[in-house]
Design a protein around this motif. Structure first.
Motif, mmCIF file in Angstrom:
data_model
loop_
_atom_site.group_PDB
_atom_site.id
_atom_site.type_symbol
_atom_site.label_atom_id
_atom_site.label_comp_id
_atom_site.label_asym_id
_atom_site.label_seq_id
_atom_site.Cartn_x
_atom_site.Cartn_y
_atom_site.Cartn_z
ATOM 1 N N VAL A 1 0.825 -1.034 0.084
ATOM 2 C CA VAL A 1 -0.033 -0.016 0.013
ATOM 3 C C VAL A 1 0.919 1.259 -0.151
ATOM 4 O O VAL A 1 0.426 2.284 -0.732
ATOM 5 C CB VAL A 1 -0.960 -0.112 1.127
ATOM 6 N N GLY A 2 1.853 1.147 0.681
ATOM 7 C CA GLY A 2 2.794 2.425 1.004
ATOM 8 C C GLY A 2 3.495 2.671 -0.182
ATOM 9 O O GLY A 2 4.256 3.898 -0.447
ATOM 10 N N THR A 3 3.570 1.977 -1.370
ATOM 11 C CA THR A 3 4.433 2.190 -2.398
ATOM 12 C C THR A 3 3.672 3.052 -3.091
ATOM 13 O O THR A 3 4.432 3.905 -3.920
ATOM 14 C CB THR A 3 4.419 0.751 -3.528
ATOM 15 N N PHE A 4 2.474 3.232 -3.118
ATOM 16 C CA PHE A 4 1.492 4.302 -3.830
ATOM 17 C C PHE A 4 0.931 5.452 -3.001
ATOM 18 O O PHE A 4 0.590 6.437 -3.623
ATOM 19 C CB PHE A 4 0.543 3.639 -4.683
ATOM 20 N N LEU A 5 0.497 4.808 -1.716
ATOM 21 C CA LEU A 5 -0.416 6.035 -0.926
ATOM 22 C C LEU A 5 0.368 6.132 0.369
ATOM 23 O O LEU A 5 1.066 5.487 0.944
ATOM 24 C CB LEU A 5 -1.650 5.028 -0.636
ATOM 25 N N THR A 6 0.055 7.443 0.829
ATOM 26 C CA THR A 6 0.471 7.886 2.311
ATOM 27 C C THR A 6 -0.617 7.994 3.198
ATOM 28 O O THR A 6 -1.852 7.983 2.685
ATOM 29 C CB THR A 6 1.239 9.264 2.055
ATOM 30 N N GLY A 7 -0.563 8.003 4.369
ATOM 31 C CA GLY A 7 -1.267 8.349 5.354
ATOM 32 C C GLY A 7 -1.880 6.927 6.079
ATOM 33 O O GLY A 7 -2.695 7.197 7.007
ATOM 34 N N PHE A 8 -1.184 5.861 5.617
ATOM 35 C CA PHE A 8 -1.912 4.512 6.330
ATOM 36 C C PHE A 8 -0.736 4.315 7.664
ATOM 37 O O PHE A 8 0.064 4.909 7.610
ATOM 38 C CB PHE A 8 -1.880 3.501 5.342
ATOM 39 N N ALA A 9 -1.369 3.627 8.356
ATOM 40 C CA ALA A 9 -0.548 2.934 9.431
ATOM 41 C C ALA A 9 0.645 2.327 8.877
ATOM 42 O O ALA A 9 0.647 1.710 7.991
ATOM 43 C CB ALA A 9 -1.308 2.070 10.565
ATOM 44 N N LYS A 10 1.795 2.302 9.653
ATOM 45 C CA LYS A 10 2.782 1.963 9.174
ATOM 46 C C LYS A 10 2.987 0.231 8.672
ATOM 47 O O LYS A 10 3.411 -0.120 7.684
ATOM 48 C CB LYS A 10 4.268 2.085 10.023
ATOM 49 N N ASN B 1 -9.226 -4.216 8.902
ATOM 50 C CA ASN B 1 -10.467 -3.979 9.437
ATOM 51 C C ASN B 1 -11.095 -2.646 9.360
ATOM 52 O O ASN B 1 -9.909 -1.794 9.520
ATOM 53 C CB ASN B 1 -10.934 -4.341 10.876
ATOM 54 N N THR B 2 -11.967 -2.315 8.685
ATOM 55 C CA THR B 2 -12.362 -0.917 8.490
ATOM 56 C C THR B 2 -13.405 -0.458 9.299
ATOM 57 O O THR B 2 -14.465 -1.247 9.496
ATOM 58 C CB THR B 2 -12.619 -0.701 6.795
ATOM 59 N N PRO B 3 -13.614 0.666 9.858
ATOM 60 C CA PRO B 3 -14.625 1.496 10.645
ATOM 61 C C PRO B 3 -15.891 1.428 10.017
ATOM 62 O O PRO B 3 -16.033 1.480 8.670
ATOM 63 C CB PRO B 3 -14.172 2.790 11.100
ATOM 64 N N GLN C 1 -8.338 5.184 7.991
ATOM 65 C CA GLN C 1 -8.846 4.552 9.503
ATOM 66 C C GLN C 1 -8.786 3.051 9.611
ATOM 67 O O GLN C 1 -8.894 2.589 10.757
ATOM 68 C CB GLN C 1 -10.084 5.055 9.874
ATOM 69 N N SER C 2 -8.499 2.243 8.632
ATOM 70 C CA SER C 2 -8.355 0.959 8.887
ATOM 71 C C SER C 2 -7.085 0.548 9.856
ATOM 72 O O SER C 2 -6.113 1.109 9.834
ATOM 73 C CB SER C 2 -7.960 0.235 7.475
#
Length: 414
Positions: free
Chosen positions: A136-145, A164-166, A190-191
């Motif tokens: 996921v981090g290859t293309f997107l930012t803002g996710f948990a490490k 898990n997604t809220p 927020q996952s």
């Protein structure tokens, strides 16, 4: 999977789907984009046409009885090698305006539209712009490490992300595409990682939204525009789109969804945004509040367009053959079969954004979906060239039973 479909015997596979003309067209470099499903009735003596699939056959009689009881409103289509064998339309697309359902009416797909996202990703894989092993981090930012570094595109498409997604805010009424886009961009972030990536996940919404966001990051286009241009338009799916609420309200070629209320009555969902579904699994939901379906999900399609999509998968229009095989290849074995095709199947598996089944010695690929006021299902039988489509603007449909009746008609499985 020891079969011609997997080995890549192109000539035999194409013959099953489109006849000799399809093989000649591909050999000559002529794309089959926009091929129209035919409407000529097949000869009853054709050995490739099971009697139960014909007009007046068992499947047709079963659906007519459902419609007579007001348990079905919509369109049903069976196509064999691009030729329509059975097409039936029942009920009203818009009761207020007196518009009947017909083949040119588009219905809400709900989860039946999710495989379009997997196709979009595999197009980028085919181009070398994306790898299934990319995280996921290859293309997107803002996710948990741990999500950015551990969850791959393969995990997302195969339903094994461990995410898990809220819960979504089902009461919110969106007013624009931009508002919908921003909401899901933040919602996916927020996952949380609740299981080791590679673990089968229970219907996490992030597994649909995140790949759509990767499509956007790589192409610079919204998911809706990318899929419209690179899947719908390539296949000639002229009645299929991610329609907005204003279009749903005014376009006479879009079926209004008639949502069942707690007292058993039905209400036009898009004209009554204050009403919500009483069903526990979607309590309070009204699809009309969304303005436009979330990136990676839903959309609206006509029955003939879904046949065109199936043909596009089979003839290389949307994906080269190896990548089409990759889309539908069995990834994760399912446990005890429950409902629908799974209950009819000998074996069931998860592929990319769709289940696949072995039924009566042949593979069946497809996807179903349901929203308050709608049900949708499309199935592809690649060995024999059949496509089955069920689109309805009622909820509470006996969709599992309809799917079983379809499979019985097409494969002879009793």
């Amino acid at each position: 999977m020891d079969s011609d479909f997997v080995r890549g015997n192109d000539r035999r596979w194409l013959l099953r789907w489109g006849g000799l003309a399809a093989v000649c067209a591909v050999a000559a470099g002529v794309p089959l984009v926009g091929a129209q499903p035919g409407h000529a009735d097949p000869a009853p003596t054709d050995p490739d046409i099971p009697p139960d699939t014909l007009p007046g056959g068992a499947y047709d009689r079963y659906l007519a009885e459902l419609a007579a009881q007001d348990k079905f409103s919509g369109v049903v289509l069976l196509s064999h090698r691009g030729r329509t064998v059975l097409s039936r339309s029942y009920g009203m697309a818009d009761k207020e305006k007196g518009i009947r359902n017909h083949e040119g009416i588009a219905f809400n797909l709900s989860s039946a539209g999710k495989p379009f996202g997997a196709v979009a990703i595999l197009q980028l894989v085919q181009q070398g712009a994306v790898k299934l092993s990319d995280t996921v981090g290859t293309f997107l930012t803002g996710f948990a490490k741990e999500i950015a570094e551990q969850v791959t595109i393969h995990h997302l498409l195969s339903g094994t992300s461990g995410l898990n997604t809220p819960a979504e805010d089902l009461q919110r009424i969106f007013q624009s595409r931009e508002e919908v886009h921003e909401f899901y961009e933040q919602w996916a972030r927020q996952s949380t990682l609740v299981a080791t990536p590679g673990t089968p996940t229970d219907h996490s919404g992030a597994e649909v939204v995140i790949p759509a966001q990767i499509v956007e990051a790589v192409t610079g286009k919204t998911y809706w525009d990318y899929v419209q241009e690179n899947i719908f338009e390539r296949c000639g799916m002229t009645g299929t789109a991610f329609y907005t609420r204003p279009q749903w309200l005014t376009d006479e070629h879009i079926a209004h969804s008639y949502m069942t209320l707690a007292d058993g009555s039905r209400v036009d969902a898009v004209r009554n945004l204050n009403e919500g579904s009483p069903y526990p699994y979607e309590l309070g939901k009204n699809p009309g509040r969304s303005f436009i379906d979330a990136p990676g999900d839903g959309g609206f399609a006509t029955a003939p367009d879904l046949v065109r999509f199936a043909q596009g998968l089979g003839n290389g229009t949307v994906l080269d053959r190896p990548y089409a095989d990759l889309l539908t290849g069995a990834k994760i074995p399912h446990g005890q079969a429950q409902g629908g095709l799974a209950a009819t199947a000998d074996s069931s598996f998860g592929a990319y954004d769709m289940p696949v089944h072995i039924v009566n010695g042949q593979w069946v690929f497809g996807r179903a979906g349901a929203n308050p006021g709608s049900c949708a299902s499309w199935n592809i039988y690649p060995y024999t060239g059949w496509v089955g489509v069920v689109l309805s603007n009622y909820d509470g449909l006996p969709l599992q039973e309809i799917s079983q009746q379809e499979v019985q008609a097409v494969t002879g499985r009793h």
